[in-house]
Each structure stands twice: as C-alpha cells, then as structure tokens.
Design a protein around this motif. Structure first.
Motif, mmCIF file in Angstrom:
data_model
loop_
_atom_site.group_PDB
_atom_site.id
_atom_site.type_symbol
_atom_site.label_atom_id
_atom_site.label_comp_id
_atom_site.label_asym_id
_atom_site.label_seq_id
_atom_site.Cartn_x
_atom_site.Cartn_y
_atom_site.Cartn_z
ATOM 1 N N TYR A 135 0.826 -1.197 0.000
ATOM 2 C CA TYR A 135 0.000 0.000 0.000
ATOM 3 C C TYR A 135 0.867 1.256 0.000
ATOM 4 O O TYR A 135 0.632 2.191 -0.770
ATOM 5 C CB TYR A 135 -0.944 0.008 1.203
ATOM 6 C CG TYR A 135 -1.788 1.256 1.246
ATOM 7 C CD1 TYR A 135 -2.948 1.352 0.486
ATOM 8 C CD2 TYR A 135 -1.407 2.353 2.003
ATOM 9 C CE1 TYR A 135 -3.707 2.505 0.491
ATOM 10 C CE2 TYR A 135 -2.160 3.512 2.011
ATOM 11 C CZ TYR A 135 -3.305 3.581 1.255
ATOM 12 O OH TYR A 135 -4.051 4.734 1.252
ATOM 13 N N LYS A 136 1.868 1.291 0.876
ATOM 14 C CA LYS A 136 2.753 2.461 0.950
ATOM 15 C C LYS A 136 3.519 2.652 -0.345
ATOM 16 O O LYS A 136 3.736 3.785 -0.778
ATOM 17 C CB LYS A 136 3.722 2.312 2.125
ATOM 18 C CG LYS A 136 3.052 2.454 3.474
ATOM 19 C CD LYS A 136 4.041 2.275 4.594
ATOM 20 C CE LYS A 136 3.384 2.397 5.956
ATOM 21 N NZ LYS A 136 4.336 2.175 7.049
ATOM 22 N N LEU A 137 3.920 1.564 -0.954
ATOM 23 C CA LEU A 137 4.678 1.624 -2.206
ATOM 24 C C LEU A 137 3.832 2.216 -3.327
ATOM 25 O O LEU A 137 4.274 3.127 -4.032
ATOM 26 C CB LEU A 137 5.153 0.221 -2.568
ATOM 27 C CG LEU A 137 6.229 0.065 -3.612
ATOM 28 C CD1 LEU A 137 7.501 0.778 -3.205
ATOM 29 C CD2 LEU A 137 6.529 -1.405 -3.836
ATOM 30 N N LYS A 138 2.609 1.730 -3.473
ATOM 31 C CA LYS A 138 1.765 2.245 -4.557
ATOM 32 C C LYS A 138 1.333 3.675 -4.277
ATOM 33 O O LYS A 138 1.249 4.490 -5.191
ATOM 34 C CB LYS A 138 0.572 1.334 -4.831
ATOM 35 C CG LYS A 138 -0.519 1.345 -3.789
ATOM 36 C CD LYS A 138 -1.652 0.415 -4.160
ATOM 37 C CE LYS A 138 -2.713 0.401 -3.079
ATOM 38 N NZ LYS A 138 -3.786 -0.536 -3.373
ATOM 39 N N PRO A 167 1.399 7.630 -9.433
ATOM 40 C CA PRO A 167 0.499 8.784 -9.465
ATOM 41 C C PRO A 167 -0.924 8.354 -9.847
ATOM 42 O O PRO A 167 -1.110 7.522 -10.722
ATOM 43 C CB PRO A 167 1.110 9.692 -10.533
ATOM 44 C CG PRO A 167 1.999 8.816 -11.349
ATOM 45 C CD PRO A 167 2.403 7.663 -10.483
ATOM 46 N N PHE A 168 -1.886 8.920 -9.148
ATOM 47 C CA PHE A 168 -3.315 8.626 -9.384
ATOM 48 C C PHE A 168 -3.615 7.129 -9.311
ATOM 49 O O PHE A 168 -4.386 6.588 -10.092
ATOM 50 C CB PHE A 168 -3.778 9.194 -10.735
ATOM 51 C CG PHE A 168 -3.493 10.657 -10.897
ATOM 52 C CD1 PHE A 168 -4.190 11.595 -10.160
ATOM 53 C CD2 PHE A 168 -2.510 11.089 -11.771
ATOM 54 C CE1 PHE A 168 -3.921 12.951 -10.287
ATOM 55 C CE2 PHE A 168 -2.228 12.445 -11.904
ATOM 56 C CZ PHE A 168 -2.932 13.370 -11.168
ATOM 57 N N TRP A 169 -3.011 6.449 -8.339
ATOM 58 C CA TRP A 169 -3.182 5.004 -8.223
ATOM 59 C C TRP A 169 -4.636 4.619 -7.936
ATOM 60 O O TRP A 169 -5.059 3.521 -8.285
ATOM 61 C CB TRP A 169 -2.248 4.415 -7.164
ATOM 62 C CG TRP A 169 -2.503 4.901 -5.768
ATOM 63 C CD1 TRP A 169 -1.950 5.972 -5.152
ATOM 64 C CD2 TRP A 169 -3.392 4.320 -4.815
ATOM 65 N NE1 TRP A 169 -2.442 6.111 -3.876
ATOM 66 C CE2 TRP A 169 -3.322 5.097 -3.648
ATOM 67 C CE3 TRP A 169 -4.237 3.211 -4.840
ATOM 68 C CZ2 TRP A 169 -4.056 4.808 -2.512
ATOM 69 C CZ3 TRP A 169 -4.979 2.921 -3.700
ATOM 70 C CH2 TRP A 169 -4.876 3.714 -2.553
ATOM 71 N N GLN A 170 -5.400 5.527 -7.330
ATOM 72 C CA GLN A 170 -6.802 5.220 -7.019
ATOM 73 C C GLN A 170 -7.622 5.010 -8.287
ATOM 74 O O GLN A 170 -8.631 4.306 -8.272
ATOM 75 C CB GLN A 170 -7.453 6.341 -6.201
ATOM 76 C CG GLN A 170 -6.808 6.610 -4.872
ATOM 77 C CD GLN A 170 -5.792 7.758 -4.929
ATOM 78 O OE1 GLN A 170 -5.204 8.029 -5.963
ATOM 79 N NE2 GLN A 170 -5.574 8.395 -3.804
ATOM 80 N N TYR A 188 3.122 -0.262 -13.678
ATOM 81 C CA TYR A 188 3.809 1.003 -13.442
ATOM 82 C C TYR A 188 4.966 0.804 -12.461
ATOM 83 O O TYR A 188 6.076 1.302 -12.686
ATOM 84 C CB TYR A 188 2.835 2.065 -12.901
ATOM 85 C CG TYR A 188 3.490 3.409 -12.737
ATOM 86 C CD1 TYR A 188 3.508 4.318 -13.784
ATOM 87 C CD2 TYR A 188 4.114 3.768 -11.543
ATOM 88 C CE1 TYR A 188 4.127 5.549 -13.646
ATOM 89 C CE2 TYR A 188 4.731 4.992 -11.398
ATOM 90 C CZ TYR A 188 4.741 5.877 -12.459
ATOM 91 O OH TYR A 188 5.371 7.097 -12.315
ATOM 92 N N LEU A 189 4.695 0.082 -11.383
ATOM 93 C CA LEU A 189 5.754 -0.179 -10.403
ATOM 94 C C LEU A 189 6.915 -0.941 -11.045
ATOM 95 O O LEU A 189 8.086 -0.634 -10.803
ATOM 96 C CB LEU A 189 5.204 -0.969 -9.208
ATOM 97 C CG LEU A 189 4.313 -0.207 -8.233
ATOM 98 C CD1 LEU A 189 3.671 -1.161 -7.240
ATOM 99 C CD2 LEU A 189 5.116 0.858 -7.501
ATOM 100 N N TYR A 190 6.577 -1.936 -11.874
ATOM 101 C CA TYR A 190 7.609 -2.780 -12.485
ATOM 102 C C TYR A 190 8.417 -2.010 -13.531
ATOM 103 O O TYR A 190 9.635 -2.128 -13.577
ATOM 104 C CB TYR A 190 6.964 -4.019 -13.114
ATOM 105 C CG TYR A 190 7.962 -5.040 -13.581
ATOM 106 C CD1 TYR A 190 8.545 -5.924 -12.684
ATOM 107 C CD2 TYR A 190 8.332 -5.127 -14.923
ATOM 108 C CE1 TYR A 190 9.460 -6.868 -13.111
ATOM 109 C CE2 TYR A 190 9.245 -6.067 -15.353
ATOM 110 C CZ TYR A 190 9.816 -6.930 -14.435
ATOM 111 O OH TYR A 190 10.738 -7.859 -14.849
#
Length: 134
Positions: free
Chosen positions: A57-60, A65-68, A78-80
């Motif tokens: 959760y903290k990472l995302k 940006p605008f992960w919601q 995006y993370l990868y």
C-alpha cells in the motif's frame, strides 16, 4: 519476531521493495483479492502477511500517481516498469557507497500446534479419573 532489531531498514528495505514488486509482477493476477499474501510474505522474508500488504500500500501510494484511478494490473505494471529500475539503481548506489551486502530473508519458522507438542492419549481419561476418585 526480530528480537528488537530493525530488519527492513536501509538497504534491506530497498531489497524488500524490489522483491515485492518482482513477485507481484510474476504472479500476474487481475485483482489484489487473488493474491496469496502468506505465500508472498514467505518469499519476502519471515514477516506476517499484513506487513507485506502494508508495504505494498505504501509503495503504490508513494510511487504510482493517481493510483486510485488505475486497475491493479496497471499499478503493478507502473511499479515494475518505472519504479523498479529506480529502486535498483538506488540500491546499487547505496551498496557501492557503504560496501555492505543485502541481508538474505529469513526462512519462515515452522509453527506447531499445542497438541503437536503435548501428547494426550484420550480426552475421556479425565472422566475415568473422576469416577475412580468418588
């Protein structure tokens, strides 16, 4: 669990984030509800599943940006594709600067049930003892 020590700080925290992103990308699920957090926690190290969920959760929240407004696969991609190379570069620089090595994750400890440790022949034996005393 860690005898008062901080296991995931500094270099080890970066490596844990890298491992988490790589594992989430590998399992290729469509929804966070499909993730086996216990299995994922054992891959990261000897940590509880709630720790891994909080880390994710903290990472995302910090990196995407605008992960919601994104789907779960979009967040993982995006993370990868974006955050992972940055984290790897940061880890490389820190390791060169300090000359330290990443601590390997501890293997999960085996859990025993109470009945596995203390053997009891029969639960009815207590009732027989009570009848003999009266």
């Amino acid at each position: 669990m860690t005898n008062g020590g901080f296991v995931y700080r500094g270099i080890n925290a970066l490596q844990a984030k890298i491992n988490l992103i790589e594992r989430l990308y590998e399992i290729n699920v469509e929804d966070a509800n499909e993730i086996d957090w216990e299995d994922l926690a054992s891959a990261i190290g000897d940590v509880p599943p709630s720790f891994v969920q909080t880390k994710f959760y903290k990472l995302k929240a910090a990196c995407v940006p605008f992960w919601q407004k994104k789907t779960f696969p979009e967040i993982i991609d995006y993370l990868y594709e974006t955050s992972l190379p940055l984290l790897k570069e940061k880890l490389k620089k820190k390791m060169e600067k300090k000359g330290t090595k990443v601590q390997t994750p501890a293997a999960p400890k085996r859990v025993f049930l109470f009945k596995d440790i203390f053997y009891c022949e029969d639960d009815d034996s207590e009732g027989e003892d009570m009848e003999e005393q009266s």
